[in-house]
Design an enzyme around this catalytic site. Structure first.
Site, PDB file in Angstrom:
ATOM      1  N   GLY A   1       0.829  -1.201   0.000  1.00 12.05           N
ATOM      2  CA  GLY A   1       0.000   0.000   0.000  1.00 12.05           C
ATOM      3  C   GLY A   1       0.859   1.244   0.000  1.00 12.05           C
TER       4      GLY A   1
ATOM      5  N   ALA B   1       2.131   7.897  -0.037  1.00 11.45           N
ATOM      6  CA  ALA B   1       3.186   8.850   0.317  1.00 11.45           C
ATOM      7  C   ALA B   1       4.123   8.290   1.386  1.00 11.45           C
ATOM      8  CB  ALA B   1       2.557  10.153   0.794  1.00 11.45           C
TER       9      ALA B   1
ATOM     10  N   GLY C   1       4.572   5.065   2.370  1.00 15.22           N
ATOM     11  CA  GLY C   1       5.270   3.875   1.903  1.00 15.22           C
ATOM     12  C   GLY C   1       6.349   4.175   0.885  1.00 15.22           C
TER      13      GLY C   1
ATOM     14  N   ASN D   1      -2.733   4.759  10.592  1.00 16.76           N
ATOM     15  CA  ASN D   1      -3.438   5.658  11.492  1.00 16.76           C
ATOM     16  C   ASN D   1      -4.470   4.906  12.324  1.00 16.76           C
ATOM     17  OD1 ASN D   1      -2.476   8.277  11.375  1.00 16.76           O
ATOM     18  ND2 ASN D   1      -3.727   8.838   9.612  1.00 16.76           N
TER      19      ASN D   1
ATOM     20  N   LYS E   1      -1.351   9.092  19.883  1.00 18.75           N
ATOM     21  CA  LYS E   1      -1.643   9.619  18.548  1.00 18.75           C
ATOM     22  C   LYS E   1      -3.146   9.705  18.315  1.00 18.75           C
ATOM     23  CE  LYS E   1      -0.676   9.207  13.643  1.00 18.75           C
ATOM     24  NZ  LYS E   1      -0.149   8.398  12.527  1.00 18.75           N
TER      25      LYS E   1
ATOM     26  N   ASN F   1      -4.962  12.868  16.829  1.00 11.77           N
ATOM     27  CA  ASN F   1      -5.705  12.794  15.575  1.00 11.77           C
ATOM     28  C   ASN F   1      -7.183  13.103  15.755  1.00 11.77           C
ATOM     29  OD1 ASN F   1      -3.848  12.317  13.554  1.00 11.77           O
ATOM     30  ND2 ASN F   1      -3.829  10.112  13.835  1.00 11.77           N
TER      31      ASN F   1
ATOM     32  N   ASN G   1      -8.197  16.072  13.384  1.00  7.93           N
ATOM     33  CA  ASN G   1      -8.482  15.608  12.025  1.00  7.93           C
ATOM     34  C   ASN G   1      -9.941  15.787  11.594  1.00  7.93           C
ATOM     35  OD1 ASN G   1      -7.696  14.427   9.563  1.00  7.93           O
ATOM     36  ND2 ASN G   1      -6.288  13.062  10.618  1.00  7.93           N
TER      37      ASN G   1
ATOM     38  N   SER H   1      -5.384  14.906   6.908  1.00  9.36           N
ATOM     39  CA  SER H   1      -5.438  13.852   5.890  1.00  9.36           C
ATOM     40  C   SER H   1      -6.888  13.522   5.550  1.00  9.36           C
ATOM     41  CB  SER H   1      -4.715  12.600   6.390  1.00  9.36           C
ATOM     42  OG  SER H   1      -5.301  12.124   7.595  1.00  9.36           O
TER      43      SER H   1
ATOM     44  N   GLU I   1     -10.630   7.639   7.097  1.00  9.37           N
ATOM     45  CA  GLU I   1     -10.299   6.690   8.164  1.00  9.37           C
ATOM     46  C   GLU I   1     -11.092   6.980   9.436  1.00  9.37           C
ATOM     47  OE1 GLU I   1      -5.816   5.250   7.563  1.00  9.37           O
ATOM     48  OE2 GLU I   1      -5.949   7.424   7.829  1.00  9.37           O
TER      49      GLU I   1
END
Length: 315
Positions: free
Chosen positions: A7, A10, A12, A106, A190, A194, A198, A265, A277
């Site tokens: 996958g 960016a 990876g 994430n 995190k 997030n 987010n 994101s 997500e």
């Protein structure tokens, strides 16, 4: 070492480039449009940690695991959280060709899915709090980094030798990384960050910094922090902060300023009409709150709003 990065968007691609520059064998599983571009232009990573460049011929570029023949010390899953199960199932078909599988995604709930396929001994998790963005054909920019990558085993016991080896290798490749005893502690930290920024930033269409400059949005973020902290505690988890008030002090004075210019994101996914997500972030808090009988009204509302907006454009 031999690496499989499944996958490769960016994150990876950036890690793949950095590891390949260090002399490691790296196979990327990526979308056809990325494969065609990287074969021609190679990969360049610039920004926060310097510049790295590799030719397309120095990477294994594949759109399916069926095309690969290598065995791997580590398979890094860098997909969106909603693709964790399908990624793990695909890698499981390689059987003994993979030593360790690492969720570098994430949100929460990903490590548990990987464990179902590979068992605790072969599973690692990682927390990444660095901003990666594809800024052109074969170009990834590292925009910001709030901390080292953390990597560790699912059970909080001692530092796993496999995690220590991976952390050393990633650090030598150019991105600071350290092994930790309790990766869930890092992931919960995190999750706090997030969930606070987010979904709200995505729904309002603004970068993180603006959220901290408005009294109304600060009030919403404070409620998110309180609810998320309560759920983490209810799950038996822990963080580096004694309570939500202590986290708020660090969040507003240290964490938010470092990433003030970052665009969520989730907002980028919405703009590109892609699934978000949400279920691994604020939706996870909402779900766990219901199971634990912990009230999470703010998280429930934001999760519902994100899902409504997502359903509209996915139709």
């Amino acid at each position: 070492m031999n690496f499989l990065i499944y996958g490769a968007g960016a994150l990876g691609q950036a890690l793949g480039c950095m590891l390949a520059c260090q002399g490691h064998t790296v196979d990327l599983i990526l979308r056809p449009r990325f494969k065609d571009t990287l074969e021609k232009s190679g990969l360049t990573v610039t920004g926060y940690f310097g510049e790295f460049a590799t030719k397309g011929s120095q990477l294994g570029l594949y759109t399916s695991l069926d095309e690969t023949a290598n065995s791997y010390n580590y398979a890094l899953i860098t997909t969106k959280a909603y693709d964790t199960a399908s990624a793990a199932a695909s890698i499981a078909a390689l059987e003994q060709r993979v030593e360790y599988v690492v969720s570098m995604q994430n949100g929460c709930g990903n490590i548990e899915l990987v464990e179902q396929f590979f068992g605790t001994e072969k599973t690692l998790g990682a927390r990444v709090i660095t901003g990666f963005e594809i800024t052109g054909p074969g170009k990834v920019t590292i925009t910001v980094s709030a901390d080292d990558i953390h990597v560790g085993a699912p059970l909080a016991d001692a530092i796993s030798p496999a995690a220590a080896s991976l952390a050393k290798t990633i650090t030598e490749a150019g991105h600071p990384c350290r092994a930790v005893e309790d990766i869930n502690r890092s992931l919960f930290a995190k999750l706090l960050y997030n969930c606070t920024l987010n979904p709200l930033g995505a729904l309002l269409g603004v970068h993180y910094g603006l959220l901290g400059k408005n009294r109304e949005t600060v009030a919403v973020m404070n409620r998110i922090i309180d609810e998320t902290f309560a759920v983490i505690t209810g799950l038996g988890g822990s963080t580096d902060w004694a309570d939500s008030d202590q986290y708020k002090e660090v969040f507003y004075s240290e964490l938010l300023p470092v990433t003030a210019s970052h665009r969520p994101s989730m907002l980028q996914d919405m703009e590109n009409h892609k699934p978000t997500e949400v279920d691994a972030l604020i939706g996870y808090v909402s779900r766990q709150g219901q199971l634990l009988d912990i009230a999470t009204p703010t998280c429930d509302t934001l999760a519902a709003m994100v899902k409504f907006k997502q359903a509209q454009y996915l139709q």
